[in-house]
Motif scaffolding. Sequence first.
Motif, mmCIF file in Angstrom:
data_model
loop_
_atom_site.group_PDB
_atom_site.id
_atom_site.type_symbol
_atom_site.label_atom_id
_atom_site.label_comp_id
_atom_site.label_asym_id
_atom_site.label_seq_id
_atom_site.Cartn_x
_atom_site.Cartn_y
_atom_site.Cartn_z
ATOM 1 N N ALA A 259 1.014 -1.060 -0.001
ATOM 2 C CA ALA A 259 -0.016 0.110 -0.009
ATOM 3 C C ALA A 259 0.860 1.176 -0.014
ATOM 4 O O ALA A 259 0.357 2.210 -0.735
ATOM 5 C CB ALA A 259 -0.912 0.093 1.207
ATOM 6 N N PHE A 260 1.974 1.193 0.741
ATOM 7 C CA PHE A 260 2.797 2.266 0.851
ATOM 8 C C PHE A 260 3.416 2.633 -0.565
ATOM 9 O O PHE A 260 3.675 3.885 -0.931
ATOM 10 C CB PHE A 260 3.923 2.327 2.028
ATOM 11 N N ILE A 261 3.844 1.581 -1.299
ATOM 12 C CA ILE A 261 4.669 1.586 -2.443
ATOM 13 C C ILE A 261 3.639 2.262 -3.539
ATOM 14 O O ILE A 261 3.866 3.116 -4.415
ATOM 15 C CB ILE A 261 5.260 0.204 -3.115
ATOM 16 N N LEU A 262 2.442 1.728 -3.538
ATOM 17 C CA LEU A 262 1.343 2.308 -4.629
ATOM 18 C C LEU A 262 0.912 3.563 -4.172
ATOM 19 O O LEU A 262 1.018 4.569 -5.292
ATOM 20 C CB LEU A 262 0.106 1.579 -4.417
ATOM 21 N N SER A 263 0.898 4.044 -3.138
ATOM 22 C CA SER A 263 0.562 5.349 -2.724
ATOM 23 C C SER A 263 1.903 6.601 -3.066
ATOM 24 O O SER A 263 1.744 7.560 -3.733
ATOM 25 C CB SER A 263 0.298 5.496 -1.184
ATOM 26 N N SER A 264 3.237 6.010 -2.975
ATOM 27 C CA SER A 264 4.150 6.777 -3.013
ATOM 28 C C SER A 264 4.494 6.965 -4.730
ATOM 29 O O SER A 264 4.568 8.051 -5.149
ATOM 30 C CB SER A 264 5.439 5.940 -2.710
ATOM 31 N N ILE A 265 4.020 5.796 -5.413
ATOM 32 C CA ILE A 265 4.242 5.865 -7.115
ATOM 33 C C ILE A 265 2.900 6.949 -7.470
ATOM 34 O O ILE A 265 3.460 7.909 -8.142
ATOM 35 C CB ILE A 265 4.106 4.750 -7.615
ATOM 36 N N TYR A 266 1.913 6.805 -6.949
ATOM 37 C CA TYR A 266 0.833 7.819 -7.341
ATOM 38 C C TYR A 266 1.188 9.038 -6.885
ATOM 39 O O TYR A 266 0.842 10.106 -7.626
ATOM 40 C CB TYR A 266 -0.516 7.472 -6.306
ATOM 41 N N ALA A 267 1.747 9.334 -5.772
ATOM 42 C CA ALA A 267 2.213 10.683 -5.362
ATOM 43 C C ALA A 267 2.980 11.394 -6.356
ATOM 44 O O ALA A 267 3.102 12.686 -6.415
ATOM 45 C CB ALA A 267 2.431 10.877 -3.939
ATOM 46 N N ILE A 268 4.075 10.370 -6.488
ATOM 47 C CA ILE A 268 5.197 11.082 -7.596
ATOM 48 C C ILE A 268 4.609 11.438 -8.720
ATOM 49 O O ILE A 268 4.949 12.481 -9.494
ATOM 50 C CB ILE A 268 6.411 10.049 -7.617
#
Length: 535
Positions: free
Chosen positions: A439-448
């Motif tokens: 979940a953290f990885i997907l959210s971070s990629i989305y934020a970038i």
Amino acid sequence: MIPLRHPNLCSSNLIQLKSQTKQTNLNRTLLSTSRSLTIMVLDRFKDLPFLILFVLVVLCTFGFGIFCVFHKNPNYSNLSSYTYELNSTSCVKGSDFNGFYESRFDFYVLSSSGSGFLKSLIWTLVVTLILSVPICFLLLLLLKHYTKQIVYVSLPFFIVIPIFLNVYWFVACTLSSSCTDAFPLVYRILVFVFVFLIIGVIVWIFVANWRRIELTVKIIGVASDALSKNLGLFVVIPLLTLGLVAYYVPIVVFLVFARLNGKIVPKESNGEYTCAWKQDSWVPAYYTLAILAMLWSLTVMVEAQVYVISGTIAQWYFTGEDSKPRRSIRSSLRNAFGPSSGTVCLSGLLICVVRIVRAAVDSARQEDVPGMVNLVLRCCVKALLSAVDFLNKFTINFAAITGEAYCTSARMTYELLKRNLMSAVFVETVSTRLLAGIAFILSSIYAIVVCAILKGASNIGVYSYVVAVLAWALLIIVLGSFVNVLDNVIETVYICYAIDSDRGEVYRPEVHEVYALLPSSRNHRSSIDPAAPPA
């Protein structure tokens, strides 16, 4: 051997379970329960005193809240217009228009400045909230069919994303003159190296637990398949959360009006008298009552959601592969807010008390009170709270499956899990961390991606980072809710598997193939003899 008392289980299975419960003292006690009581178990309210107590707390909160609304003092908003009169030694109302013009000016300033930032923020959050729904369903689909690939592809990002963020902030801060002045080079290097040490620890954890990760991949795949067969939970759980928010709205309004209950009185300071607001003496007590009601309601809703998830998944599990459960979510909701509502309230109360006591212990630790006795007491309290929290989690799962009262469920859960305690901890920790990491990885990629789009398509400058961080926070909250549901599914399937093993039956062979690989407890002791298969 654990007798199932869920109303959706067929009566023939219940009769078979009774015929198999003759080999231990615990099962002899359970065998004494008649068939009529088994059928009526969820027609009678369990743990009724705690339901009555919860209703009384809520009624008192709303009752005194309504009193706060009608008993408010309208002069609170005009406090600045009151002045102290020496002759009457009291506060009298004068005329003051400055506050009116200042408030209008502040409103004008707030509404006219930062319109581009506000517009970008609103649109980004709305789009993020809309996209979060298909993202969750896509993630569930991928975890169901491509669990191993998703986990193994995500693992490198656990390292790559922290490295990227660490290098990015170091370079950005070095190129910025304001950041360089506020953050000297020596401290930047220390933080830079420290983050890389943390990344090294993460790599070591992956290497040391590689076999556990492989097993957890299979567990997540089984849970994802179970959740995909009960997609109605994705509608019910958010609706319950929205219901809690709607329930909070009037309480917040009552708290706002509670501070308006009082009077304007003279206040002496350094020989000078001014007019100040004095709340009524009962207002702090109402604040305490309302906040406790909100905390208890929050934990009750959390436990109700766990109850609904566990009851729904258990009905799917014990129905078997040949048939499909009917109205499983509806029956779980009816039981959670009906006959088992007292059990849910008791479980929520225990969690609320644990959280409050834990917060008090952490606050005492920050005060750094010296003494060996104080240290030992803190350690004992923390150990007790952790034990209560752990046992309570599986108790509500078991109560949702069997429909038993809280204390009975706790006792039977202990008998069921004491041979597999290490396995239960393993299921809880490793799968939770992996799912949270995804979940953290997907959210971070989305934020970038959001930050790159905002920088190219808008002119809000440095505020694009703020919008991207808020979008990241919103998406990770939604994905965190999805992970929480999947965690509850994993725990419920584990309990169902344990019940299945004690009964000597196999309702879901694909589950047994995976959960049978879990490590056994070192204190393994067969307190319940395996049941003989029915003739």
